[in-house]
Design a protein around this motif. Structure first.
Motif, PDB file in Angstrom:
ATOM      1  N   THR A 139       2.285 -10.872  -5.397  1.00 57.03           N
ATOM      2  CA  THR A 139       1.030 -11.633  -5.464  1.00 57.03           C
ATOM      3  C   THR A 139       1.105 -12.941  -4.692  1.00 57.03           C
TER       4      THR A 139
ATOM      5  N   GLY B 220      -4.623  -4.407  -7.190  1.00 55.45           N
ATOM      6  CA  GLY B 220      -5.781  -3.817  -6.521  1.00 55.45           C
ATOM      7  C   GLY B 220      -5.423  -2.708  -5.557  1.00 55.45           C
ATOM      8  N   GLU B 221      -4.217  -2.144  -5.688  1.00 57.73           N
ATOM      9  CA  GLU B 221      -3.753  -1.137  -4.735  1.00 57.73           C
ATOM     10  C   GLU B 221      -3.996   0.300  -5.195  1.00 57.73           C
TER      11      GLU B 221
ATOM     12  N   ILE C 201      -2.138  -1.654 -10.414  1.00 61.59           N
ATOM     13  CA  ILE C 201      -3.567  -1.760 -10.689  1.00 61.59           C
ATOM     14  C   ILE C 201      -4.016  -3.207 -10.567  1.00 61.59           C
TER      15      ILE C 201
ATOM     16  N   GLN D 181       0.833  -1.203   0.000  1.00 60.99           N
ATOM     17  CA  GLN D 181       0.000   0.000   0.000  1.00 60.99           C
ATOM     18  C   GLN D 181       0.865   1.249   0.000  1.00 60.99           C
TER      19      GLN D 181
ATOM     20  N   SER E  14      -6.513   2.082  -5.356  1.00 65.14           N
ATOM     21  CA  SER E  14      -7.889   2.332  -4.922  1.00 65.14           C
ATOM     22  C   SER E  14      -8.134   3.828  -4.790  1.00 65.14           C
TER      23      SER E  14
END
Length: 253
Positions: free
Chosen positions: A92, A191-192, A188, A44, A194
């Motif tokens: 991942t 999923g970070e 992307i 993050q 956001s």
């Protein structure tokens, strides 16, 4: 995420250090992401930092747009893309604790190398090669994806070439601008990117731009070496903490 005292105490100095690094104080940026990783998950932290880096790249590329070495860029970029992919795959497959451990090891290794390097005698100037550029480009891409710490591998490869200082800085500016853009799809996919992380990045953007301009102004007036010893010892301390924290979580699961 709450904007509490700990968050601000880690994030504001990190953004300033990264801005100064983009402006020419290259080694200072190594401390930025490990510092932020003390108060948030490292992936993050890297995602929040990435839009700031891209914005800072616009300033640094514009400032050095006429001075760069095209052959170095050509030899470095293919390997860098492979390194970015490897860093994405690592993120991942492992936990935040494992990523913290990797960031701690990278930080500690680079800091110890710089603190123990000393004033080694200079050999003959080297030349950029496809093999060397591919290897060091891959290492730079990997460490940049994991910790936004691609600078040291880039320097190991390019500094022995003894490029003129403006060309050295300009080549680095263009290389990392391309690397940071290449990292965007990976974050992307993780999923970070956001809305919450982008909002934090937007709030920090003015400070990032001001720090970059300050770095460009200061690098022409103050020898960067005055800052490096303190920064690298801080990097040792933070790297050790990330190693301890990451190892503790891994061994307890």
């Amino acid at each position: 995420m709450a904007f509490d005292a700990a968050f601000l105490a880690a994030t504001i100095p990190a953004v300033i250090l990264m801005g100064l690094a983009k402006g020419g104080f290259g080694g200072l940026g190594l401390l930025a992401l490990p510092l932020m990783s003390l108060v948030m998950p490292p992936v993050q932290a890297a995602a929040i930092m990435l839009p700031l880096l891209i914005a800072q790249d616009v300033v640094s590329v514009w400032s050095f747009r006429r001075e760069f070495d095209a052959w170095n860029l050509a030899t470095l970029m293919p390997g860098a893309l492979v390194g970015i992919l490897a860093g994405y795959l690592l993120a991942t497959m492992v936990s935040d604790a494992a990523v913290s451990l990797v960031i701690g090891l990278i930080s500690l290794g680079f800091a110890i190398r710089r603190l123990t390097a000393g004033n080694k005698p200079k050999g003959p100037a080297t030349k950029a090669t496809v093999l060397g550029g591919t290897i060091w480009g891959a290492i730079s891409g990997f460490t940049s994806m994991i910790a936004h710490a691609g600078g040291p591998p880039f320097q190991i490869y390019t500094m022995p070439q003894r490029l003129p200082p403006p060309v050295f800085v300009g080549t680095g500016a263009l290389f990392f601008a391309a690397v940071n853009l290449a990292k965007l799809p990976a974050f992307i996919a993780l999923g970070e990117m956001s809305s919450a992380n982008l909002a934090i990045a937007a709030g920090l953007l003015p400070l990032a731009i001001l720090a970059t301009f300050a770095g460009i102004w200061l690098v022409r007036r103050i020898p960067p070496e005055r800052f490096y010893t303190i920064i690298y010892w801080l990097l040792v301390a933070i790297g050790l903490k990330l190693i301890v924290d990451g190892s503790r979580v891994i061994w307890s699961t």
